[in-house]
Design an enzyme around this catalytic site. Sequence first.
Site, PDB file in Angstrom:
ATOM      1  CG  HIS A   2     -75.644 -34.844  15.245  1.00 11.67           C
ATOM      2  ND1 HIS A   2     -76.673 -34.316  14.507  1.00 11.67           N
ATOM      3  CD2 HIS A   2     -76.218 -35.405  16.334  1.00 11.67           C
ATOM      4  CE1 HIS A   2     -77.826 -34.529  15.124  1.00 11.67           C
ATOM      5  NE2 HIS A   2     -77.570 -35.206  16.237  1.00 11.67           N
TER       6      HIS A   2
ATOM      7  CB  CYS B 169     -74.413 -38.938  30.078  1.00 11.84           C
ATOM      8  SG  CYS B 169     -74.277 -37.384  29.177  1.00 11.84           S
ATOM      9  CG  HIS B 170     -74.147 -41.490  33.813  1.00  8.03           C
ATOM     10  ND1 HIS B 170     -72.834 -41.881  33.813  1.00  8.03           N
ATOM     11  CD2 HIS B 170     -74.144 -40.160  34.093  1.00  8.03           C
ATOM     12  CE1 HIS B 170     -72.062 -40.844  34.101  1.00  8.03           C
ATOM     13  NE2 HIS B 170     -72.834 -39.783  34.269  1.00  8.03           N
TER      14      HIS B 170
ATOM     15  CG  MET C 189     -68.763 -35.901  36.402  1.00  9.33           C
ATOM     16  SD  MET C 189     -70.372 -36.648  36.192  1.00  9.33           S
ATOM     17  CE  MET C 189     -71.056 -36.322  37.824  1.00  9.33           C
TER      18      MET C 189
ATOM     19  CG  HIS D  12     -77.372 -40.199  16.994  1.00 14.07           C
ATOM     20  ND1 HIS D  12     -78.280 -40.400  18.005  1.00 14.07           N
ATOM     21  CD2 HIS D  12     -77.608 -38.947  16.526  1.00 14.07           C
ATOM     22  CE1 HIS D  12     -79.039 -39.323  18.148  1.00 14.07           C
ATOM     23  NE2 HIS D  12     -78.648 -38.425  17.247  1.00 14.07           N
TER      24      HIS D  12
ATOM     25  CB  CYS E 262     -77.673 -38.174  35.610  1.00 16.43           C
ATOM     26  SG  CYS E 262     -77.553 -36.891  36.875  1.00 16.43           S
TER      27      CYS E 262
END
Length: 575
Positions: A401, A82-83, A120, A359, A79
């Site tokens: 990317h 992402c969080h 999610m 990124h 998790c």
Amino acid sequence: MKAKSIGSVFALSSLILAMSTVMAAKESGHPGTPESDMRYEGAPLATSPGEAKDLVTDAGPPMTKAEFDQAKRIFFERCAGCHGVLRKGATGKPLTPDITRQRGTEYLKTFINYGSPAGMPNWGTSGDLTPEQVDMMARYLQHEPPQPPEFGMAEMKATWKVLVPPDKRPKKQENKLNLSNLFSVTLRDAGKIALIDGDSKEIVTTIPTGYAVHISRLSASGRYLFVIGRDARLNMIDLWMKEPKTVAELKTGMEARSVETSKYKGWEDKYAIVGTYWPPQYVIMDGETLEPLKIVSTRGMTVDTQEYHPEPRVAAIVASHEHPEFIVNVKETGKILLVDYEDLDNLKVTTINAARFLHDGGWDSTQRYFLTAANKSNKIAVVDSKEGDLEALVDVGKIPHPGRGANFVHPKYGPVWATSHLGDQTIALIGTDPDKHPKYAWKMVESIDGQGGGSLFIKTHPKSNHLYVDTALNPDTKISQSVAVFDIASLDKGFKVLPIADWAKLGEGPKRVVQPEFNKAGDEVWFSVWNGKDETSAIVVIDDKTLKLKTVIKDKRLVTPTGKFNVYNTMHDVY
């Protein structure tokens, strides 16, 4: 809970279940979440959950220590990418206790179990988590996030090792290697890199490094190879030694992704810099010994909502050719920092507001303009390194990317820089010549279709007429095991597919094909065929002129090869 709240939860639950059935698992098994996103963002962190300080209070639902420890490990592994470690939100929503306690256990269980079309994952219905684990995670999220330890100067110096002092190192190259055509190859799951002779295609040596090496970078002189692992362990390798080996190492934090060295004239090999994910900071080191000299936190306000973010991770770093500066991407805040290294005691930093979430990226062909992806904002930020300001924010496809991108001369638009995308099949071309082609400069002049989404790297070379695009994270194995090749002179004719994994003849395994890398001469392209840890991997080399197979490098030491970095091209920013 009140009856109305329970009814709302079950109604929402039914809706999500119905949507997940409709959108089911053609892509990743998670509704609305492509497999490429899952692989890219959901990878386990190198930060150890065991080192995080627990903050269990009576304000959250009851949990045993064993439950909390298990939930913490699940969160770090599945998790936090992402969080965020502190759950303040990154590419995923914030999950801090002020939000989660208001939602309550049943509400959280619904979303953890069924997921949502917004991205999610359906951790419960997919079978990844048991019903007991779903319940445990719902309770865990209502407690304060465990915080990993900070990592300051004392902690860094405790890890610092100079294995061979500068005065004990060779005065000249002691081996007969053609260093300019040497490749540093990441052996991701082995915790090593392989040095491969680009002329003979033989492995020179393998060198132990950090966990899951992210990139290799060269000193300006080309003598020293700097390798950073995701566990923030930095290895400095002397390529002049009879057998190249690590001469200094340093752990710069708990998790990292980027390293670079000073390249401006008069400052060559003077400094190295590492950017960390945890703690969120960058550290400048002595370029000969890796002695840590300056640590700077990146915590601060976001560019859009201007709210405080405690965990803005450092992504790509490049060395300016225009000034004695490092250009540092701060992911979550969307800021690009120009760090002047002339005077570390009186550090001058120019902050450029770009877009979240920064990124990777690279230079245009003149090495004046830095083009970098704000991936979840679907934009490319363009920085003028000479003037020290933002030139443009360019809208592109879904989740750009680029790696370092690809520079070539388009028959209509002149010099362009290209990026592929994780989230769609497009390749965006951005004009980069404001002097001779001003009407095309800093605009997406063309979008062409490749094989599909899930692309990690795009590459060409000044001596090549071809543009190569991998699709390593695409859920279709035919696409992930091959590459698309375009003729630069006739992009409108589409692409040719090269079955790289088939050419490798490896047998079983996922066999993802990743990261085209040219040799120095620009007449060969190397691809990693990235197989499982216990399966056979390989590197496939093709002839750039004919697009035919040239050789397959197989060796039991080639465990999960991913990134490859040619010494000359990496040293001179050729892409």
